[in-house]
Design an enzyme around this catalytic site. Structure first.
Site, PDB file in Angstrom:
ATOM      1  N   GLN A 157      40.535  31.693  32.374  1.00  0.00           N
ATOM      2  CA  GLN A 157      39.782  33.532  33.447  1.00  0.00           C
ATOM      3  C   GLN A 157      39.964  34.620  32.328  1.00  0.00           C
ATOM      4  O   GLN A 157      41.339  35.433  32.227  1.00  0.00           O
ATOM      5  CB  GLN A 157      40.780  33.537  34.332  1.00  0.00           C
ATOM      6  N   GLY A 158      39.216  35.273  32.421  1.00  0.00           N
ATOM      7  CA  GLY A 158      38.994  36.166  31.411  1.00  0.00           C
ATOM      8  C   GLY A 158      38.958  37.822  33.324  1.00  0.00           C
ATOM      9  O   GLY A 158      38.464  37.897  33.488  1.00  0.00           O
ATOM     10  N   SER A 217      42.978  39.239  33.483  1.00  0.00           N
ATOM     11  CA  SER A 217      43.643  41.302  33.720  1.00  0.00           C
ATOM     12  C   SER A 217      42.300  41.446  32.017  1.00  0.00           C
ATOM     13  O   SER A 217      42.483  41.110  31.003  1.00  0.00           O
ATOM     14  CB  SER A 217      45.325  40.041  32.755  1.00  0.00           C
ATOM     15  N   SER A 254      45.027  33.143  29.492  1.00  0.00           N
ATOM     16  CA  SER A 254      45.782  31.945  29.578  1.00  0.00           C
ATOM     17  C   SER A 254      44.904  31.172  28.795  1.00  0.00           C
ATOM     18  O   SER A 254      43.587  30.698  28.970  1.00  0.00           O
ATOM     19  CB  SER A 254      46.066  31.282  30.430  1.00  0.00           C
ATOM     20  N   GLU A 279      44.546  29.445  43.540  1.00  0.00           N
ATOM     21  CA  GLU A 279      46.070  28.759  42.907  1.00  0.00           C
ATOM     22  C   GLU A 279      47.149  29.120  43.720  1.00  0.00           C
ATOM     23  O   GLU A 279      48.342  28.962  43.052  1.00  0.00           O
ATOM     24  CB  GLU A 279      45.685  30.664  41.599  1.00  0.00           C
ATOM     25  N   GLU A 330      56.015  42.079  42.066  1.00  0.00           N
ATOM     26  CA  GLU A 330      56.943  43.202  42.671  1.00  0.00           C
ATOM     27  C   GLU A 330      54.961  43.498  43.910  1.00  0.00           C
ATOM     28  O   GLU A 330      54.969  43.733  44.780  1.00  0.00           O
ATOM     29  CB  GLU A 330      56.405  44.684  41.275  1.00  0.00           C
TER      30      GLU A 330
END
Length: 367
Positions: free
Chosen positions: A115-116, A118, A150, A233, A351
C-alpha cells in the site's frame, strides 16, 4: 466447532507437519509464501472472500474459529497479507473486470501487494499527501515518494494514493492507482528496523507512466475508495484482539511452576485482564458486524487497547526472561520487545486513534 473450522483442521493436519519440517523458521518470507500456497490449494487463503472471488464467503465468527485453528498449528502470517486483507476486497468492490483478474493471482501469491499511502510529510494524515498523478493523454504520469511501505521490497504491485487534482481540498482530488512495481521510473530502497528486519521500503516515482486502466474507482474519489481499504484494516483488529488473548494465555501457561516474583506475577495478571477485556469488546463488535453494521470508528477502541497491551506484554515477558534474555542478544523475547515498539504506530498511531475516539465516538470538538 463450525463445519468450516473442522474442514480447515483436516487440511492443516495434512499440510502443517511437512511445512514445519521444510520451513522451521516461520518468520521468513519464503516460509510465509509456502504456507499461503498450501492454504490456497485447499481454498483457505482467503476464506472471508466471496465465493465468486475465490473465497468461501465465511462470516466473521467462522473466521475467528479458523484463526484459532491456524494458531493451533503455529501457522505464520500469510505472505500476501495486504493483498488478502485490504487490497483484494477493495478491488472486489471497485474494480473493473480487468482489475478483478488480479484476485486469483493475489490468492496464489503470483501477485504480492503493498500500500503506497504514507509519505515523509503525510503519515497518519493521508490527506496532506503530495505524490501527484497528472493526466498525460493516455493515462497518468506519477511523481513523488512513499515511505514506510510494508512489504515494499517484496511486493510486485502497489495500490497507490496520488493527488490528481492539486487545486481541490485536501480530502478531495485524490485518486487510487494500481501500479505494477516493475514499471520504469520506480526505485525502491529498504528501511532497516530495530529488529534487523527489512519489512519496509521507500518508494520513489519519477515520471512513472501508468495507463488509464490503472485507476481504481472514480477519478478524484480516492478518499472514499481508501476508506474502504482502511475499513477492512480496522475491522481486522477484532481478529488481532482474539490473537492477543491467545498469546497472553500461552505466555502465562509458559510458566508451569508459577512465577515467584509477586511484582511480575501481578504484571502478568494485568496483561491477562487487559487481553481478556479486549477479547470481550471484540465479541461486542462482532455481534454488531454480524448484524450488518459496517466497520466504524468504534474499532479504534480495540486498536488502541491492542497497541498498548501488545507493547506492555513484550516488556513484561522480557522482564520475566531476566538478564539472560538481554545477554543472548537476539532471542525471541528480545525480538518481541523490539518489534513491540511499533505496535503504537502500525495501522494508525495511538495519537490518531485517540483523535478518532474523541471526535467520532465521544463527539468532542476538534482541537
Amino acid at each position: 466447532m463450525s463445519t468450516a473450522a473442522e474442514e480447515l483442521r483436516a487440511h492443516l493436519d495434512e499440510i502443517a507437519p511437512g511445512l514445519h519440517r521444510a520451513w522451521p523458521d516461520n518468520r521468513s518470507f519464503e516460509a510465509r509464501l509456502a504456507w499461503q500456497r498450501a492454504l490456497h490449494e485447499g481454498g483457505w487463503a482467503a476464506p472471508h472472500w466471496p465465493v465468486e472471488d475465490g473465497g468461501r464467503g465465511l462470516g466473521i465468527l467462522d473466521r475467528l474459529e479458523c484463526d484459532a485453528e491456524l494458531a493451533r498449528v503455529d501457522a505464520p502470517a500469510i505472505a500476501g497479507v495486504f493483498g488478502i486483507k485490504n487490497v483484494g476486497p477493495t478491488i472486489s468492490r471497485f474494480g473493473t473486470p480487468g482489475q478483478r483478474a488480479s484476485l486469483p493471482r493475489i490468492l496464489s501469491t503470483e501477485e504480492i501487494w503493498c500500500q503506497g499511502f504514507s509519505e515523509p510529510d503525510a503519515g497518519s494524515d493521508l490527506a496532506s499527501l503530495r505524490t501527484r498523478a497528472e493526466p498525460d493523454g493516455e493515462g497518468f504520469r506519477i511523481n513523488g515518494q512513499k515511505v514506510w511501505t510494508s512489504d515494499g521490497m517484496r511486493a510486485t504491485h502497489c495500490v497507490l494514493l496520488a493527488r490528481t487534482d492539486p487545486e481541490a481540498r485536501p480530502h478531495q482530488g485524490i485518486s487510487v492507482l494500481l501500479v505494477p512495481l516493475d514499471t520504469p521510473g520506480i526505485e525502491r530502497r529498504p528501511l532497516r528496523q530495530i529488529t534487523g528486519d527489512y519489512e519496509f521500503a521507500e518508494l520513489f516515482f519519477t515520471d512513472v507512466h501508468v495507463p488509464a486502466g490503472a485507476l481504481l474507482g472514480p477519478l478524484n474519489e480516492g478518499w472514499r475508495v481508501t476508506m474502504t481499504t482502511l475499513g477492512h484494516e480496522r475491522a481486522g483488529v477484532v481478529e488481532l484482539a482474539n490473537s492477543l488473548q491467545r498469546e497472553v494465555k500461552g505466555a502465562v501457561s509458559g510458566f508451569p511452576d508459577g512465577v515467584a516474583d509477586p511484582v511480575l506475577r501481578q504484571e502478568l495478571a494485568r496483561r491477562y485482564v487487559e487481553a481478556r477485556a479486549l477479547g470481550l469488546l471484540g465479541r461486542d463488535v462482532l455481534d454488531a458486524l454480524s448484524a450488518g453494521a459496517q466497520p466504524g470508528p468504534a474499532q479504534s477502541v480495540i486498536k488502541l487497547g491492542w497497541s498498548l497491551t501488545t507493547q506492555r506484554l513484550s516488556e513484561t515477558l522480557l522482564d520475566a526472561a531476566g538478564p539472560s534474555a538481554i545477554a543472548g542478544g537476539d532471542g525471541p523475547d528480545v525480538y518481541r520487545y523490539l518489534r513491540g515498539r511499533s505496535s503504537t504506530i502500525a495501522a494508525g498511531t495511538t495519537e490518531i486513534m485517540k483523535n478518532i475516539l474523541a471526535e467520532r465516538v465521544l463527539g468532542l470538538p476538534k482541537g
